[in-house]
Motif scaffolding. Structure first.
Motif, short mmCIF file in Angstrom:
data_model
loop_
_atom_site.label_atom_id
_atom_site.label_comp_id
_atom_site.label_asym_id
_atom_site.label_seq_id
_atom_site.Cartn_x
_atom_site.Cartn_y
_atom_site.Cartn_z
N ARG A 75 -4.76 -5.00 -5.37
CA ARG A 75 -4.36 -3.70 -4.83
C ARG A 75 -3.12 -3.16 -5.55
O ARG A 75 -3.03 -1.96 -5.84
N TYR A 92 2.87 1.38 -2.74
CA TYR A 92 3.22 1.38 -4.17
C TYR A 92 2.59 2.56 -4.90
O TYR A 92 3.14 3.03 -5.90
N ASN A 93 1.46 3.04 -4.41
CA ASN A 93 0.87 4.23 -5.06
C ASN A 93 1.68 5.48 -4.80
O ASN A 93 1.42 6.53 -5.37
N ASP A 105 0.81 -1.22 0.00
CA ASP A 105 0.00 0.00 0.00
C ASP A 105 0.83 1.26 0.00
O ASP A 105 0.31 2.36 0.13
N HIS A 160 -2.67 0.29 -7.45
CA HIS A 160 -1.62 1.24 -7.06
C HIS A 160 -0.64 1.50 -8.20
O HIS A 160 0.02 2.55 -8.20
N ASP A 182 -3.71 4.83 -8.18
CA ASP A 182 -5.10 4.77 -7.74
C ASP A 182 -6.06 5.53 -8.66
O ASP A 182 -7.15 5.92 -8.23
#
Length: 554
Positions: free
Chosen positions: A332, A284-285, A282, A336, A340
C-alpha cells in the motif's frame, strides 16, 4: 556523532551577532550554477553593510551589496547566474562603526546542487553497500563532486540555520564516504551524484539531510500536515514505540530542512516510507504529495525565486521487508508513494521521477532488522536514557512470538544494492530535471486490461515492449466480486491469476475461475514479490514494471 537531542531554539539563537557565513557555507562547496543565481547569506551587526566579492585567479569578477537586517541580524546576497566551473573565492566584508571584518571561502565551484533526504536507506553509507571497497577506492577520481551532511537535530520550532553539521563541505575520500554505518556519506546520494557527474562533466554538490527510522510527518511542515487533516494534538497520530527516530511531527522539517531553504537547488532525491507502512499508511497518498508541494514552495521562496517552482523531485519506491506478508502495508505504501497512480510523474506529482526497487531484495544483508544508530544513547530534553531503553528499529509490529524464530531471519529492510537504485534514479533525473528527450527512465505500465470471460483469460497490454524473464503463477492477482457491484474499498478475496503467455506488449493471464466477474487486478502486491532482479516483467532497458492496482476491470 550528533546526540539525538531535542533542541528548542528561537530564530534569534544564532550565537549573537558574530560576523560569519551561515553554517553550511564553507571551503570546497558547490554553489548553484545558471540559470539560477546562487544565494549566499550569513550573520552580522544589525544595520551594517556587507560587500560580497567573487574572485578567480585574484581577479574580482562580481561584487554585491547587502545590509544586515535588524530583526534577524542576517544578510543575504543573490549572485548573478554563473557558468559551471571554478575554483573561485568568495569574500564577505562587513562595514560598520567598528573596524571592517573580512571572511573568505576558498575552492568554491559552480555546478548543480542536489538535496538528498529520507530515512535509513538514504543514510546507508558507501561502506555498507555491495562492492564497498571498490566504490571507496574510486572516491579520489571525483574531486569535483563535493559532499556535505547535516547532523541529526530536531526542533519544536523552525530554525533559521543548521544547529550542527556532521560533515562540512568536503572533497570525497574513502574516509568521508564510509565514515561509519548510517552516518556519512549516503551511498544513494553519492552514487546518484557520480552518475550525474559522469553525464554532465561539471561540478556536483550533494547535501545529505536524513535520519533513519523517521516518518514523513517529522519531515513535513505544519502547513503540509494540515493539508491532510493532521491538526491539533501533535501526538494524536504518531506511535512513538514504532520509531527509532524523532516521534513528533515537523521536528525534522524545523531543524534539518527549514534551515536549508535559502539554498539554490537543482533538485531533491528522497528515500523514505518504510516507517509509514505502520504509521498513517493510508494518509501517505496525501502526506507525500503535500510534502512535495510544500518543499517546492518553501525552497522557491527562501531562495528569492532562484530555485524553480517545480523543483525536480525524485524518490525511491520501497524495496522489500519480510518474506512472509503479515499484512499489505508495504504494497500500500508503494502505491501511495505514487499518489495512487502507480507511476511518476503524474497529475498530482508533476516533475517527479521514481526509481522502482521492489526487485532489489537482499536476504543476506547484515543491516536487516535493527538500525545501527548514530547515537549510542538517547537524549531527551537533556536527560540521558539507558541503552536498554532504546527502541529497536523494526518499524512495525513484530509477528507473534511463536513465529519469531523463523520469521525474523527474513526481515531485511536495508538492501545493499544501492548502485542499481542510484542508476535508476539518475535516469529519471536526466529525463525530468535535465530534459533529455526520448530517454526511457521507467519500466512498463499497463495501458489496457481486457477480460475475456468466455475463455477465462485476462489480457494486460503495456505501453512499452516487454522483456519477460519468467512466468509467474502468483504475482498477478484478481478480485472476484460477490455481487453486481463491488466498491474498491470493500474487502476482497484476492486469487492468483497465473501468467500463461506473453507477446511484445501483452501478458495473458488465466482467470481464477471467479463465480462472478473479476473486478480488480493487481501486480507485485507483496512485501517481497520476487527474488533479486527476477520479477517477471521488465522492459528492454532492464527497468522493472512497477506494482499496480486497477480497481475497475471491463
Amino acid at each position: 556523532m550528533a546526540a539525538c537531542l531535542l533542541l528548542v531554539l528561537t530564530l534569534a539563537s544564532a550565537e549573537g551577532v558574530t560576523f560569519r557565513f551561515a553554517s553550511y557555507y564553507g571551503d570546497h562547496m558547490v554553489l548553484q550554477k545558471k540559470p539560477a543565481g546562487a544565494v549566499v547569506w550569513g550573520y552580522g551587526e544589525s544595520g551594517a553593510n556587507v560587500t560580497l566579492s567573487l574572485s578567480k585567479d585574484s581577479k574580482v569578477i562580481m561584487k554585491k551589496m547587502a545590509q544586515v537586517e535588524e530583526h534577524s541580524e542576517t544578510w543575504k546576497v543573490v549572485l548573478a547566474p554563473m557558468d559551471h566551473g571554478g575554483p573561485y573565492s568568495v569574500m564577505a566584508e562587513q562595514h560598520s562603526r567598528e573596524e571592517p571584518k573580512n571572511l573568505t571561502l576558498r575552492d568554491i565551484y559552480f555546478g548543480d546542487v542536489w538535496l538528498c533526504s529520507g530515512q535509513s536507506n538514504m543514510e546507508m553509507t558507501v561502506s555498507q553497500i555491495l562492492n564497498a571497497s571498490k566504490e571507496l577506492s574510486e572516491a579520489s577520481l571525483y574531486p569535483y563532486i563535493r559532499v556535505f551532511t547535516a547532523a541529526l537535530i530536531q526542533s519544536e520550532v523552525e530554525l533559521q540555520d543548521l544547529a550542527k553539521i556532521d560533515l562540512e563541505w568536503s572533497i570525497p575520500t574513502a574516509e568521508n564516504l564510509g565514515h561509519g554505518n548510517f552516518s556519512y556519506f549516503s551511498a544513494v546520494c553519492w552514487l546518484f551524484g557520480r552518475h550525474l557527474y559522469e553525464m554532465l562533466q561539471y561540478p556536483i554538490g550533494l547535501v545529505e539531510s536524513s535520519w533513519g527510522g523517521t516518518c514523513i510527518e517529522a519531515w513535513s511542515s505544519r502547513r503540509a500536515l494540515h493539508e491532510c487533516g493532521l491538526k491539533g494534538n501533535a501526538r494524536r497520530f504518531l506511535l512513538p514505540t514504532l520509531l527509532s527516530g524523532p516521534d513528533m511531527p515537523s521536528v525534522l522539517w524545523n531543524a534539518m530542512i527549514h534551515p536549508l531553504l535559502n539554498m539554490s537547488l537543482t533538485g531533491v532525491i528522497w528515500y523514505q516510507g518504510e516507517t509509514n507502512a505502520f504509521i498513517n499508511p493510508d494518509l501517505y497518498n496525501c502526506t507525500f504529495p503535500a510534502l512535495l508541494t510544500d518543499w517546492r514552495k518553501a525552497f522557491h521562496a527562501g531562495s528569492d525565486g532562484q530555485t524553480q517552482p517545480l523543483l525536480p523531485f525524485g524518490f525511491v519506491q520501497l524495496s522489500t521487508f519480510r518474506r512472509q506478508d503479515w499484512d499489505d502495508s508495504f504494497p500500500r505504501i508503494r502505491w501511495h508513494q505514487t499518489a495512487d497512480y502507480g507511476y511518476a510523474p503524474n497529475k498530482r506529482m508533476p516533475n517527479t521521477f521514481m526509481a522502482v526497487a521492489v526487485d532489489l531484495c537482499d536476504e543476506l544483508s547484515p543491516y536487516g532488522r535493527f538500525l545501527q544508530r548514530r547515537c549510542t544513547q538517547r537524549t531527551w530534553k537533556g536527560r540521558r536514557t539507558s541503552p536498554q531503553s532504546l527502541v529497536p528499529d523494526l518499524w512495525g509490529p513484530l509477528p507473534p512470538r511463536a513465529a519469531w524464530g523463523a520469521e525474523l531471519g527474513s526481515v531485511r529492510i536495508h538492501p545493499r544494492d544501492k548502485q542499481t537504485v542510484a542508476y535508476r534514479l539518475h535516469l529519471g533525473a536526466r529525463a525530468v530535471a535535465y530534459g533529455e528527450k526520448d530517454l526511457v527512465f521507467q519500466g512498463p505500465y499497463p495501458t489496457k486490461v481486457v477480460v475475456d470471460g468466455a475463455r477465462g483469460l485476462i489480457n494486460v497490454t503495456y505501453g512499452q515492449e516487454l522483456q519477460l524473464l519468467l512466468m509467474h503463477d502468483r504475482i498477478f492477482e484478481v478480485c472476484c466480486s460477490h455481487g453486481s457491484q463491488l466498491l474498491a474499498q470493500e474487502p476482497c478475496q484476492w486469487l492468483p491469476a497465473p501468467m500463461l503467455s506473453a507477446s511484445a506488449h501483452t501478458v495473458t493471464l488465466s482467470g481464477p475461475g471467479c463465480r462472478d466477474a473479476a473486478t480488480r487486478l493487481r501486480y507485485a502486491w507483496a512485501e517481497w514479490p520476487c527474488e533479486y532482479r527476477q520479477c517477471p516483467i521488465y522492459n528492454k532497458h532492464q527497468l522493472p514494471a512497477p506494482p499496480f492496482l486497477i480497481d475497475s476491470l471491463h
